[in-house]
Design a protein around this motif. Sequence first.
Motif, PDB file in Angstrom:
ATOM      1  N   ALA A 249       0.863  -1.183   0.000  1.00 36.21           N
ATOM      2  CA  ALA A 249       0.000   0.000   0.000  1.00 36.21           C
ATOM      3  C   ALA A 249       0.895   1.227   0.000  1.00 36.21           C
ATOM      4  CB  ALA A 249      -0.905   0.007   1.224  1.00 36.21           C
ATOM      5  N   ILE A 250       0.701   2.110  -0.971  1.00 35.78           N
ATOM      6  CA  ILE A 250       1.478   3.340  -1.054  1.00 35.78           C
ATOM      7  C   ILE A 250       0.700   4.459  -0.372  1.00 35.78           C
ATOM      8  CG2 ILE A 250       2.692   4.939  -2.564  1.00 35.78           C
ATOM      9  CD1 ILE A 250       3.690   2.084  -2.781  1.00 35.78           C
ATOM     10  N   PHE A 251       1.330   5.086   0.627  1.00 38.33           N
ATOM     11  CA  PHE A 251       0.711   6.164   1.387  1.00 38.33           C
ATOM     12  C   PHE A 251       1.273   7.514   0.968  1.00 38.33           C
ATOM     13  CE2 PHE A 251      -0.473   2.665   4.015  1.00 38.33           C
ATOM     14  CZ  PHE A 251      -1.523   3.074   4.829  1.00 38.33           C
ATOM     15  N   ASN A 252       0.388   8.520   0.964  1.00 38.24           N
ATOM     16  CA  ASN A 252       0.819   9.900   0.755  1.00 38.24           C
ATOM     17  C   ASN A 252      -0.200  10.823   1.408  1.00 38.24           C
ATOM     18  OD1 ASN A 252       2.440  12.017  -0.255  1.00 38.24           O
ATOM     19  ND2 ASN A 252       1.118  12.252  -2.044  1.00 38.24           N
TER      20      ASN A 252
ATOM     21  N   ARG B 113      -3.317   9.290   3.113  1.00 38.99           N
ATOM     22  CA  ARG B 113      -4.218   8.464   2.306  1.00 38.99           C
ATOM     23  C   ARG B 113      -3.453   7.360   1.576  1.00 38.99           C
ATOM     24  NH1 ARG B 113      -9.307  10.398   0.661  1.00 38.99           N
ATOM     25  NH2 ARG B 113      -9.957  12.308   1.737  1.00 38.99           N
ATOM     26  N   ILE B 114      -4.164   6.292   1.225  1.00 40.75           N
ATOM     27  CA  ILE B 114      -3.597   5.257   0.363  1.00 40.75           C
ATOM     28  C   ILE B 114      -3.867   5.657  -1.081  1.00 40.75           C
ATOM     29  CG2 ILE B 114      -3.788   2.860  -0.383  1.00 40.75           C
ATOM     30  CD1 ILE B 114      -4.409   2.068   2.463  1.00 40.75           C
ATOM     31  N   VAL B 115      -2.806   5.759  -1.877  1.00 35.88           N
ATOM     32  CA  VAL B 115      -2.969   6.182  -3.266  1.00 35.88           C
ATOM     33  C   VAL B 115      -2.944   5.001  -4.236  1.00 35.88           C
ATOM     34  CG1 VAL B 115      -2.157   8.525  -2.916  1.00 35.88           C
ATOM     35  CG2 VAL B 115      -0.491   6.726  -3.388  1.00 35.88           C
ATOM     36  N   GLN B 116      -2.420   3.857  -3.791  1.00 37.06           N
ATOM     37  CA  GLN B 116      -2.460   2.656  -4.624  1.00 37.06           C
ATOM     38  C   GLN B 116      -2.130   1.439  -3.771  1.00 37.06           C
ATOM     39  OE1 GLN B 116      -0.212   2.901  -8.281  1.00 37.06           O
ATOM     40  NE2 GLN B 116      -0.747   0.843  -8.948  1.00 37.06           N
ATOM     41  N   VAL B 117      -2.810   0.330  -4.034  1.00 41.96           N
ATOM     42  CA  VAL B 117      -2.523  -0.954  -3.393  1.00 41.96           C
ATOM     43  C   VAL B 117      -2.394  -1.997  -4.488  1.00 41.96           C
ATOM     44  CG1 VAL B 117      -3.292  -2.720  -1.758  1.00 41.96           C
ATOM     45  CG2 VAL B 117      -3.881  -0.338  -1.351  1.00 41.96           C
TER      46      VAL B 117
ATOM     47  N   TYR C 258       5.133  -1.290  -9.407  1.00 36.69           N
ATOM     48  CA  TYR C 258       6.317  -0.808 -10.127  1.00 36.69           C
ATOM     49  C   TYR C 258       6.036  -0.590 -11.611  1.00 36.69           C
ATOM     50  CZ  TYR C 258      11.172  -0.469 -11.671  1.00 36.69           C
ATOM     51  OH  TYR C 258      12.349  -0.025 -12.224  1.00 36.69           O
ATOM     52  N   GLU C 259       5.379  -1.556 -12.234  1.00 28.81           N
ATOM     53  CA  GLU C 259       5.174  -1.495 -13.679  1.00 28.81           C
ATOM     54  C   GLU C 259       3.995  -0.610 -14.081  1.00 28.81           C
ATOM     55  OE1 GLU C 259       7.111  -2.673 -15.904  1.00 28.81           O
ATOM     56  OE2 GLU C 259       8.376  -4.105 -14.825  1.00 28.81           O
ATOM     57  N   ARG C 260       2.980  -0.508 -13.199  1.00 29.18           N
ATOM     58  CA  ARG C 260       1.770   0.229 -13.565  1.00 29.18           C
ATOM     59  C   ARG C 260       1.367   1.215 -12.461  1.00 29.18           C
ATOM     60  NH1 ARG C 260       1.026  -4.967 -14.948  1.00 29.18           N
ATOM     61  NH2 ARG C 260      -0.363  -5.467 -13.210  1.00 29.18           N
TER      62      ARG C 260
ATOM     63  N   ARG D 253       1.485  10.083 -10.718  1.00 27.63           N
ATOM     64  CA  ARG D 253       2.849  10.569 -10.826  1.00 27.63           C
ATOM     65  C   ARG D 253       3.608  10.377  -9.515  1.00 27.63           C
ATOM     66  NH1 ARG D 253       1.645  16.415 -12.711  1.00 27.63           N
ATOM     67  NH2 ARG D 253      -0.537  15.814 -12.849  1.00 27.63           N
ATOM     68  N   PHE D 254       2.926  10.549  -8.379  1.00 22.66           N
ATOM     69  CA  PHE D 254       3.583  10.359  -7.092  1.00 22.66           C
ATOM     70  C   PHE D 254       4.098   8.930  -6.953  1.00 22.66           C
ATOM     71  CE2 PHE D 254       3.361   8.683  -2.788  1.00 22.66           C
ATOM     72  CZ  PHE D 254       4.275   9.512  -2.151  1.00 22.66           C
ATOM     73  N   VAL D 255       3.262   7.958  -7.281  1.00 25.42           N
ATOM     74  CA  VAL D 255       3.662   6.550  -7.148  1.00 25.42           C
ATOM     75  C   VAL D 255       4.828   6.245  -8.075  1.00 25.42           C
ATOM     76  CG1 VAL D 255       2.924   4.147  -7.384  1.00 25.42           C
ATOM     77  CG2 VAL D 255       1.347   5.837  -6.429  1.00 25.42           C
TER      78      VAL D 255
END
Length: 337
Positions: A206-209, A212-216, A223-225, A229-231
Motif C-alpha cells: 500500500a502506497i501512502f501519501n 491516504r492510500i494512493v495505490q494498493v 512498479y510497472e503500472r 505521478r507520485f507513485v
Amino acid sequence: MTTAVSFQNVSRHFGPVRAVDDVTLTIAPGEFFAMLGPSGSGKTTCLRLIAGFEQPTSGHIEIFGETAEGLPPYRRNVNTVFQDYALFPHMTILENVGYGLMVKGVPRAARQKKALDALDLVELKGFDARRPSQLSGGQRQRVALARALVNEPKVLLLDEPLGALDLKLREQMQVELKTLQRNLGITFVFVTHDQGEALSMADRVAIFNQGRIVQVGAPQEIYERPRTRFVADFVGSSNVLPPDFVAGTGGPARWVSLRPEKIAIAAGAAKPPAGSHGVTAKVTSVHYQGAITRVNTEASGQELAVSAPSSLAGLDIGATVSLSWPLSALHAMEDEA
C-alpha cells in the motif's frame, strides 16, 4: 471470508493534522503486507492503530473479525517489532524473549522452553545466556523478532525493523524475514520508507501519501503500472514525462511513466529503430553503480534518466546520445499528481 485486518473509512486526527485520512483496506490472513510511503504519510500511524497505541478519530477497525477500537494493546492478538528493538539491557537474551510470557503468568519452565524454541526459530540457539550488549545489530533484531513471535500473535507488526542495519545485513534480513513469514504462515504488516524492502518482501504493497492510500497492489503491479505521478516517482526511479513531450515522440498525449532500464542508449545522433520511439539528447551527468551506470540526459528541456551497461562507451558529460524505447514501455497515468 475472515480478514486479518480491516480498516473501514478510518481517520486519525491530531488537532488540524489528518495523519490518517479516510483509509479503507483489507489484509488477508497469512499475507506479507507492506505499508510504504515518505515520512509523515500516515503509514506508522496506521500500524499504531492496529497495535492499539492509537485510537481512530472515526471509522472502524477489525482484527480477525473482532472490533479493535477501544480495545487496549494487551487484549489484541498482535505483537510489534520496533526499529530500536527495545531490549532490556539488564536481562539475558532468554529473559528478554520470555518477558511477555512472564507478564502473562506462564510458569517459568514452560516460558523458558517456548523462549528457547523461539530463539532456535530465528537461528540464535546457544545465545540465551548472553546480554543484548554482547550481540551484533542483526542478532539483536532477531531477538526482538523472537520476543514478538514467542507470544504466537495472529498479526506481527514490524515498524521499520531493518532501518538500523547496514546495507548487506539489511538485504540478508529481508530474505530471512520473508522465509520466516512463509514458514510460519502468520500475517506480517511491515512499515517502511524503503521501496526496495517493500518490493522484495511483500505480497502486496500500500502506497501512502498525505494520510491516504494512493495505490494498493502486488509489487510488480505497483512498479510497472503506477497509478499516479507520485507513485511512479516514489517507487523506484522513473521518468515522469508530461503529455506534450510524450506526444512529440509519437506517444499518447498523457502523463506517462518510463522506467530508466527500458530506455536504450547509444552514442551519437541516430533515428530510433523500427517500432521504437525516441529522441536525441545530451548527457548531463554520469553515475557509475557497478554493473550499470546511471546516465542523466536532457532533450528539448526534458530530463531523462537511463540505466546503461557500464561497459558502454561514449557516455561522457556533454556527449550527444540517442535514446529509444518501445511504445509498450510507456505507462499512462491518471492526471492527478
